[in-house]
Write a protein that holds these residues in place. Structure first.
Motif, PDB file in Angstrom:
ATOM      1  N   THR A 136      11.119 -16.856  -6.928  1.00 50.68           N
ATOM      2  CA  THR A 136      11.707 -16.082  -8.019  1.00 50.68           C
ATOM      3  C   THR A 136      10.876 -16.284  -9.276  1.00 50.68           C
ATOM      4  N   SER A 137      10.813 -15.223 -10.053  1.00 54.63           N
ATOM      5  CA  SER A 137      10.200 -15.341 -11.383  1.00 54.63           C
ATOM      6  C   SER A 137      10.833 -14.291 -12.277  1.00 54.63           C
ATOM      7  N   ASP A 138      11.209 -14.672 -13.452  1.00 55.16           N
ATOM      8  CA  ASP A 138      11.859 -13.812 -14.443  1.00 55.16           C
ATOM      9  C   ASP A 138      13.038 -13.041 -13.841  1.00 55.16           C
ATOM     10  N   GLY A 139      13.835 -13.711 -13.090  1.00 56.46           N
ATOM     11  CA  GLY A 139      15.018 -13.051 -12.540  1.00 56.46           C
ATOM     12  C   GLY A 139      14.704 -12.106 -11.405  1.00 56.46           C
ATOM     13  N   LYS A 140      13.419 -11.972 -11.107  1.00 55.82           N
ATOM     14  CA  LYS A 140      13.054 -11.123  -9.965  1.00 55.82           C
ATOM     15  C   LYS A 140      12.636 -12.021  -8.826  1.00 55.82           C
ATOM     16  N   ARG A 141      12.853 -11.526  -7.636  1.00 60.33           N
ATOM     17  CA  ARG A 141      12.354 -12.267  -6.487  1.00 60.33           C
ATOM     18  C   ARG A 141      11.059 -11.622  -6.044  1.00 60.33           C
TER      19      ARG A 141
ATOM     20  N   TYR B 191       7.817  -7.307  -5.239  1.00 60.60           N
ATOM     21  CA  TYR B 191       8.835  -7.767  -6.181  1.00 60.60           C
ATOM     22  C   TYR B 191      10.098  -6.936  -6.000  1.00 60.60           C
TER      23      TYR B 191
ATOM     24  N   ARG C 256      14.674  -6.959  -6.966  1.00 58.98           N
ATOM     25  CA  ARG C 256      15.866  -7.637  -7.482  1.00 58.98           C
ATOM     26  C   ARG C 256      16.938  -7.614  -6.402  1.00 58.98           C
TER      27      ARG C 256
END
Lengths: 591, 627
Positions: free
Chosen positions: B346-351, B438, B440
């Motif tokens: 995950t990064s910045d609320g995104k997977r 990427y 969500r």
């Protein structure tokens, strides 16, 4: 075994019944799990694969059904088998099994559960064994009570003769037919006990399903009339018997005639006559009972005498007599093996007490050892453990990927279904064996000399010839050399110029140095042993041999261009070989 | 000795040469000079790798920011990958990857394809740049002859230029060709030196731009020419902790076709001589902790495979059902599961999924690779980033709308899972780079399917309960319905009767108890009181019983039960009487202070009868309860 009524149940009917019911349901669930899992040895020991020969055909039909709609299935003319005759599949198969599996597949896929047709086909038999054991419970409960029902269900779940035909992967008609058989009997008994027309109708529908599933439905349509007759003879006639039997015959026969493979056989062939006869008798008896209820005993006696006299006169009318007497139905020899199988549920119900640890052990070991081999994968036990011979699939995979899609493959009929399903190539004959002449043609090609065989195969548009050869590994089930006597006999039966005596040395088929010249020159011998011990092939190119030599595939050499100058010396040199070939070369032996 | 080339190829080469001579006349592109060019061509496998080490000097007045690389079109169309690494200065230092793009310089001949390596900072006057260019070509080894027998070795032809084709003058250069060893049928002899399995051309001095001197090598190469016509690689992410990968292969032996027969006896007795051009296994390097690995085709499991694993990798050696000779093909599927935490982050609320693009097979050329990434149901904001210089490749469909989103329905899906489909032709092991997808996805969606199942079963049970509890009959006065009602009534009555009989039995027990107390305490008064109470209770109970019995008798459904109930009542009466008489006898004899033996004698017979009666009553009760 679990008793339906728990010993701890307190007095007081309601609670006790509830606990009994729950325990009974739980026991049934466990029996279902047992019936399912005892049939999974083949998947665990080998793999999830369809077994043997006929199941491959059923699998192919199911695949067709999964891709096409039902009407296309009824009209399916298969041009990839029995080339160049083809086969009307829709009208010559019992559609119960493929329709059942196809429906389940469709249902599961509509729930978005991705399950391949093959997986479903592999597990159809265990699923229906579970159903069969539950239905056995119902049947026995109807006869004797829930305790006996549970016992009978347990026994049916693990009786070896049933396991042998319903292990996972054994995707054959019997898989669903045994369930249908027991279900029909259950509904018959239920109708007898209740006298409800509702159950009688269900019974006819169950019978219809049985007719769809398997040729063994004639067992039902003979056993039930026998029971009815017995009831009448012993004076047990009641209106419930009439309700149980009359709708079954009328509705059942109408429904059976809807199945294309049965059609008018349902009223024309001798297997069904017993039921019609009993139907008439039942009506006569019903009429007698009706009259008996209407009139005084004295008048009744007079009426009876009258009816019997008229009846006898009718019976002795010569025309009627000839139809009845000449078609006395005798169960033929072929039916015997199937009878053993259909009797298995009956036997299991009867032996409701004979359960013991030894029996259980026997069933499990039989299920694990004897009935689980898929036969397309052969294993042998060596000191290092199991050794697998996967040659059949090797050959089929090779054919599938490295030949043209329209190429025709000739082999002995045993491998027809598998070649069609696994290699996806057109075959000349298959396990359906509906045309003896066609099989004899292949037999004769196999037992002729190479040149004659080439002519025959070429005329059939054959591109590849597949033979099974066990000489290298000692294939236990029997290779084509083992089956060769049958090729000669079947071939010789239709084309008399092939004589079995030519192949026999001292009454034996010999393939060693003492074999007869005809034997050593025939195609089957050549194809099996070509470059095993050095020989040379004329007219056939060997293109593939599997790892353990079990399957060998040859390609027919392409037809030579006609070159005038070269034709003569060719003929001259070939005339040195046997006189048999001359016959084959000059005039077509299969015409 | 000259190799008989296929006529068409020779024609195109000549044509190309003619054009190049024309090009020579035109001026060089810039003021760059390649002072030294060393090219190493690796021909040991089916995939041709060329590494060119160039020393580029800027002799002009202006700084230069790009270096042009030229390839003839016939080579460029087989170019699968190109990479350039550059470092400035006299000595080779830290080299960095240079971005590369296709360019079309003005006045360039159309027979050449130009690439431009962009320098991070312009090359100043007089400065030197070390440039390493790795190019990978497919389909560049032509089998010749095109058909061989089983016993023959496979010979292939490779064509290249002895001179480095460049828009710049080259001062000194060499070409080294590494051959796989074995026979060399022929090669262009001009300036050539063959040492062991290395063929050297040059050194050549001071060649003008666009020099071209064709060389041809005809040599033996028996390395597996494994070509996958198509590979479909499906990566399915499950947030329950698994990344499932399924790869469908359609593999062909891309070398010289097998002519004539395949002899198993030759193959088995001398596999390395008779069948030298075939291959029988492929090796896949799977990520570590790969599990649930399977290898099968459309007709079932293939049992010939081996698996090794350690903490760095999992190695799977698979053997197709049959050895592959030239032109033979087969299909199979391998599948394996990978732990989710190794590949999804995950990064910045995104997977995002971070996984290699190509197939795990070693040295395989994939003519068409389709990678499908199946994201969990309910994923949103999907984007993918693939690290290939996509722009330069016209064939690559993922340029602007490079990803096609499909939908796949799997277990219990309702709206379906979004699928990102990436397609790329001519994939080689060099393309085994990480790419990212990427998206969500909220964890709540995970619970949707279990909840759906729970709800489904709940509704099923509710429906069952409702069915059992409600009266579904259509006609309220049909005979069978009435009969059912009556039967229910009978059952209720019978249950009540059973209850009363249970009470009777309890009273009997109490009487017995009082007798036991008597023998212990000798208190006749309480005993008499107990008897009186019991008597009263009996009367009360029989009063209660009476209406029940009348209703049961009147019901037409009770024909089965009624006789039993009657029997039961008679037995019970008898028992009551017997009990009372025994009780009074015992109490009497106690008052008269008779000896225990006499009492026993007097009541012995009664005792037996009572026990028998009680058994009968109990069995009758049981029978009734079972009906």
């Amino acid at each position: 075994m679990a008793e339906p009524q728990s010993p701890t149940a307190v007095r007081g009917g309601g609670l006790r019944n509830t606990i009994g019911g729950v325990l009974c349901a739980f026991a049934l669930l466990l029996i279902g799990v047992l019936a399912f899992s005892i049939r999974l040895f083949s998947v665990i020991k080998y793999e999830s694969v369809i077994h043997e020969f006929d199941p491959y055909f059923n699998y192919r039909v199911t695949q067709f059904l999964s891709k096409n709609v039902i009407y296309e299935f009824w009209n399916w003319f298969d041009d990839r088998t029995w080339y160049p005759l083809g086969r009307v599949i829709g009208g010559t198969v019992y559609p119960g099994l493929p329709l059942t599996a196809g429906t389940i597949w469709w249902f599961i896929n509509s729930l978005n559960i991705p399950l391949s047709v093959e997986t479903l086909c592999v597990f159809t038999a265990p699923i229906f064994s579970t159903n069969a054991s539950w239905v056995t419970y119902l049947l026995t409960k109807e006869l004797k009570g829930p305790g006996a029902g549970l016992m009978a269900a347990t026994i049916l779940a693990m009786v070896p003769s049933y396991i042998s035909r319903s292990v996972a992967g054994s995707y054959d008609n019997e898989a669903v037919a045994i369930f249908a058989l027991i279900f029909t009997f259950y509904l018959y008994v239920k109708t007898l006990n209740t006298g409800s027309l509702f159950y009688a109708t269900l019974n006819a529908l169950a019978y219809f399903y049985m007719v769809c599933s398997w040729g063994g439905y004639t067992f039902i349509i003979n056993v039930i009339p026998m029971h009815v007759l017995l009831c009448i003879v012993t004076g047990c006639y009641s209106s419930r018997l009439y309700i149980a039997y009359a709708p079954l015959v009328v509705l059942g026969t109408l429904l059976a005639a809807l199945v294309p493979v049965v059609g008018f056989n349902a009223v024309l062939t001798s297997e069904h006559f017993a039921s019609f006869l009993v139907f008439i008798i039942l009506h006569v008896v019903a009429l007698i009972y009706y009259i008996k209820g209407l009139v005084t005993p004295r008048l009744f006696k007079v009426a009876m005498t009258f009816v019997i006299t008229v009846g006898l006169c009718m019976l002795y009318l010569p025309k009627l007599r000839s139809t009845f007497m000449s078609r006395v139905h005798i169960i033929n020899l072929h039916f015997k093996v199937r009878l053993m199988l259909v009797l298995a549920p009956a036997a299991s119900i009867l032996s409701g007490i004979a359960l013991s640890e030894a029996f259980k052990f026997h069933c499990v070991s039989a299920a694990a050892e004897r009935y689980s081999a898929p036969s397309i994968v052969v294993t042998s036990r060596s000191h290092e453990g199991f050794y697998t011979f996967d040659d059949f699939r090797e050959a089929y995979a090779w054919l599938r990927h490295n030949t043209e899609v329209d190429d025709k493959v000739a082999s002995w009929w045993d491998y027809g279904y598998q070649t069609a399903a696994m290699a996806n190539r057109t075959v000349i004959v298959d396990n359906n064996t509906w045309n003896n002449t066609h099989i004899a043609t292949v037999g004769i090609a196999m037992s002729s000399s190479e040149k004659a065989a080439w002519e025959i195969f070429n005329s059939l548009d054959v591109k590849y010839v597949l033979v099974v050869f066990g000489g290298f590994v000692g294939y236990p089930i029997g290779d084509d050399i083992n089956k060769f006597p049958w090729m000669v006999r079947i071939g010789g039966g239709v084309f008399p110029h092939i004589k079995e005596a030519d192949y026999l040395r001292d009454g034996n088929y010999r393939v060693d140095a003492h074999g007869t010249p005809t034997m050593l020159k025939c195609l089957m011998y050549k194809l099996s042993y070509y470059r095993f011990v050095e020989t040379d092939g004329k007219g056939f190119d060997r293109v593939f041999t599997t790892h353990h030599w079990m399957v060998r595939i040859y390609k027919l050499k392409p037809q030579k261009n006609r070159v005038r100058g070269k034709l003569k010396p060719k003929l001259k040199s070939s005339s040195k070989t046997s006189s048999m070939r001359k016959v084959g070369g000059k005039k077509n032996p299969w015409q | 000795m000259a190799t008989p080339l296929p006529p068409l190829r020779r024609g195109t080469l000549l044509l190309l040469l003619a054009i190049l001579v024309g090009v020579l006349a035109s001026a060089a592109r810039a003021d760059l000079v390649i002072s030294k060019a060393e090219r190493r061509v690796d021909l040991t496998s089916y995939i041709v790798r060329v590494l060119a080490s160039l020393k580029v000097e800027n002799v002009g007045p202006d700084p230069v920011s790009q270096v042009l690389l030229a390839f003839p079109n016939i080579q460029a169309k087989n170019l699968a990958a190109i990479r350039a690494f550059g470092s400035e200065g006299k000595l080779k230092g830290q080299s960095i990857v240079l971005p590369i793009e296709v360019v079309q310089p003005s006045g360039a001949p159309p027979e050449l394809t130009f690439f431009s390596a962009l320098l991070p900072k312009p090359l100043e006057k007089g400065k030197t740049l070390h440039l390493d260019v790795l190019t990978v070509f497919t389909h560049s080894l032509q089998p010749f002859p095109e058909e061989i027998t089983q016993a023959e070795a496979q010979l292939v032809v490779y064509q290249d230029s002895a001179h480095y084709l460049s828009p710049y003058p080259v001062k000194t250069q060499t070409l080294t060709i590494r051959l796989p060893g074995g026979r060399v049928e022929s090669y262009t002899r001009q300036n050539a030196k063959l040492v062991d399995s290395e063929l050297k051309y040059g050194p050549f001095q001071d060649l003008p731009p666009f020099s071209y001197s064709p060389v041809i090598v005809h040599f033996e190469n028996n390395n597996p020419f494994a070509v996958a016509k198509e590979v479909v690689r499906e990566i399915e992410i499950s947030h329950w902790g698994n990344v499932q990968i399924t790869e469908h292969y359609n593999i062909i032996h891309g070398g010289a076709r097998l002519k004539g027969e395949f002899s198993r006896i030759d193959y088995q007795s001398r596999p390395y001589v008779r069948g030298v051009s075939s291959f029988r296994h492929l090796i896949a390097r799977l990520p570590p902790r790969a599990h649930s690995i399977y290898y099968r085709d459309e007709i079932g499991n293939i049992s010939t495979s081996h698996l090794w694993g350690d903490s760095k990798k999992t190695q799977l050696e698979i053997e197709p059902r049959f050895p592959l000779f030239g032109g033979w093909q087969t299909t199979f599927t391998i599948g394996y599961g990978l732990p989710l935490q190794d590949f999804v982050f995950t990064s910045d609320g995104k997977r995002f999924l971070n996984i290699t693009f190509g197939s795990p097979m070693e040295e395989i050329l994939i003519e068409k690779l389709i990678v499908k990434v199946v994201l969990p149901e309910g994923s949103k904001d999907i984007e993918a980033s693939v690290p290939f210089p996509i722009k330069q490749w016209q064939e690559v469909i993922f340029q602007d709308d490079w990803s096609v989103v499909q939908v796949k329905y799997s277990h219990l899906d309702i709206v379906g899972r979004p699928v990102v489909v990436l397609e790329k032709p001519d994939v080689i092991p060099e393309h085994n780079l990480y790419f990212q997808v990427y998206y969500r996805f909220s964890n709540i969606s995970l619970l949707r399917e279990p909840m759906m199942l729970i709800t489904g079963f709940f509704l099923l049970f509710v429906a069952c309960i409702a069915y059992m509890r409600t009266d579904m009959s259509i006609s309220k006065n049909s005979p069978s319905y009435l009969a059912k009602l009556q039967w229910d009534e009978v059952q209720a009555t019978v249950q009540k009767i059973q209850g009363i009989f249970e009470q009777y039995l309890a009273v009997h027990d109490k009487l017995e108890g009082s007798l036991r107390d008597l023998s212990r305490t000798g208190d006749t008064q309480t005993c008499k009181a107990a008897r009186k109470a019991a008597d009263a209770q009996f009367k009360e109970l029989s009063k209660e019983l009476k209406p029940l019995l009348t209703s049961l008798q009147s019901s037409p459904q009770s024909y089965q039960i009624w006789p039993k109930v009657e029997d039961l009542i008679a037995k019970e009466r008898e028992m009551q009487e017997k009990l009372m008489t025994r009780h009074s006898t015992v109490v009497d004899s106690f008052e008269k202070k008779l000896r225990g033996q006499d009492v026993e004698n007097r009541i012995g017979q009664q005792q037996q009868k009572i026990a028998a009666l009680r058994q009968e009553v109990e069995s009758l009760l049981e029978y009734i309860s079972e009906i």
